[in-house]
Design a protein around this motif. Structure first.
Motif: not given
Length: 346
Positions: A58, A61-62, A232, A236, A239, A259-260, A263, A284, A288
């Protein structure tokens, strides 16, 4: 002393840190063993270790979501699906054999990351070049991404039987700390260094605040937005590789599922504006960890997976409301009125 306190309370990280502390303090009350850490088979175990470990994907992704939001004032809702696509590419490339991979390990991982980058290129093209609203543009891969992953896997769950594939998602031999944590730290550090020691961070803020003004001073706003979506996509992919390694397989229907949303919440809880512009990577990361701490806490309290979203939503609404500008105005006015009454009474 009062000026020092005011400086702290006005910091962008103040409320995110307070939110995290409140979640942890609540756990001390409800789960006395929450902070207990033990060593089993040479590795660390405990709720805190589990939070840091499970928050790694996370956090990554964040970080990707943060730069996207800052540059485009929009969110990438496809990050979970892109993670599934990357995981599918990796597992398909490496193969199910227990003896040897079909392709070298690093080649398989690289192909998965390349898949994430290609998805980021697609999203960036739609947002930066075609000028489609970010949520609508990324809705395409949000919808189609898992279908693409299913096509790669031929509708099956592909297992990678070679045991060392699990190392990325578990523990390296002789290292007591989870491997995903090191990966997350590396991603955060590289991103921070890139934004801190190059002009990219300033460009992202400038474009996010006012892209037209950015163009007037010579900044290629479209290219900056395009690059953030590519990054990004890369995040992803990283992750997704960790998620796949944890289970040594690719389950296209479940890897990165929802997960989106987490995030986006991590970015918001970190005090970042979803309207673009100024951002905080540290915020961020804290956001998370707070979300994962909340999830782990609820599981520790025997909250079922079906009930989890309800409790999580209530807490998140409270935290986000406290960080809103309207709440801050109301609280400032309340303090001002209290000060006036106290002065009148004296």
């Amino acid at each position: 002393m009062s000026k020092f306190i005011q400086k702290i309370t006005r910091s962008q990280l103040f409320l995110p840190i307070v939110a995290l502390i409140l979640v942890l303090v609540f756990n001390v009350i409800k789960t006395p063993t929450f902070f207990k850490i033990t060593i089993m088979n040479g590795t660390l175990y405990g709720f805190i270790i589990d939070i840091i470990n499970r928050a790694s994907e996370l956090v990554i992704l964040a970080i990707g979501m943060t730069v996207v939001v800052a540059s485009s004032a929009g969110t990438d809702i496809s990050v979970g699906a892109v993670a599934a696509v990357s995981a599918a590419i990796i597992c398909y490339s490496l193969g199910p054999s227990q003896e040897a991979y079909q392709v070298p390990y690093l080649v398989g991982i690289s192909l998965g990351l390349l898949g994430g980058v290609l998805c980021g290129i697609w999203n960036g093209f739609l947002v930066a070049k075609m000028k489609i609203q970010p949520m609508v543009a990324t809705l395409i891969l949000y919808t189609a991404g898992r279908g693409i992953a299913q096509l790669i896997c031929a509708g099956q769950i592909i297992h990678v039987e070679k045991t060392d594939y699990r190392l990325l998602g578990s523990f390296l031999p002789g290292v007591p700390f989870p491997t995903p944590v090191f990966v997350a730290i590396l991603v955060v550090f590289i991103t921070w260094a890139m934004l801190r020691y190059t002009a990219l961070g300033m460009y992202i803020q400038a474009v996010g605040i006012n892209s037209k003004a950015g163009r007037l001073v010579g900044i290629n706003s479209s290219m900056i937005i395009f690059l953030t979506y590519i990054y990004c996509g890369l995040c992803s992919g990283i992750s997704g590789s960790i998620m796949s390694s944890r289970i040594a397989a690719c389950d296209a229907n479940n890897i990165g599922l929802n997960y989106e949303l987490d995030a986006i919440l991590a970015v918001a809880l970190g005090g970042n504006s979803l309207g673009g512009g100024k951002f905080s990577l540290a915020g961020s990361v804290i956001g998370a960890i707070t979300i994962q701490a909340l999830t782990t806490s609820l599981y520790a309290m025997q909250v079922t997976a079906d009930q989890l979203p309800i409790y999580k939503a209530i807490v998140v609404v409270i935290i986000v409301a406290i960080q809103s500008s309207e709440f801050k105005k109301w609280f400032s006015n309340l303090k001002r009125k209290h000060a006036i009454k106290a002065e009148a009474a004296s």
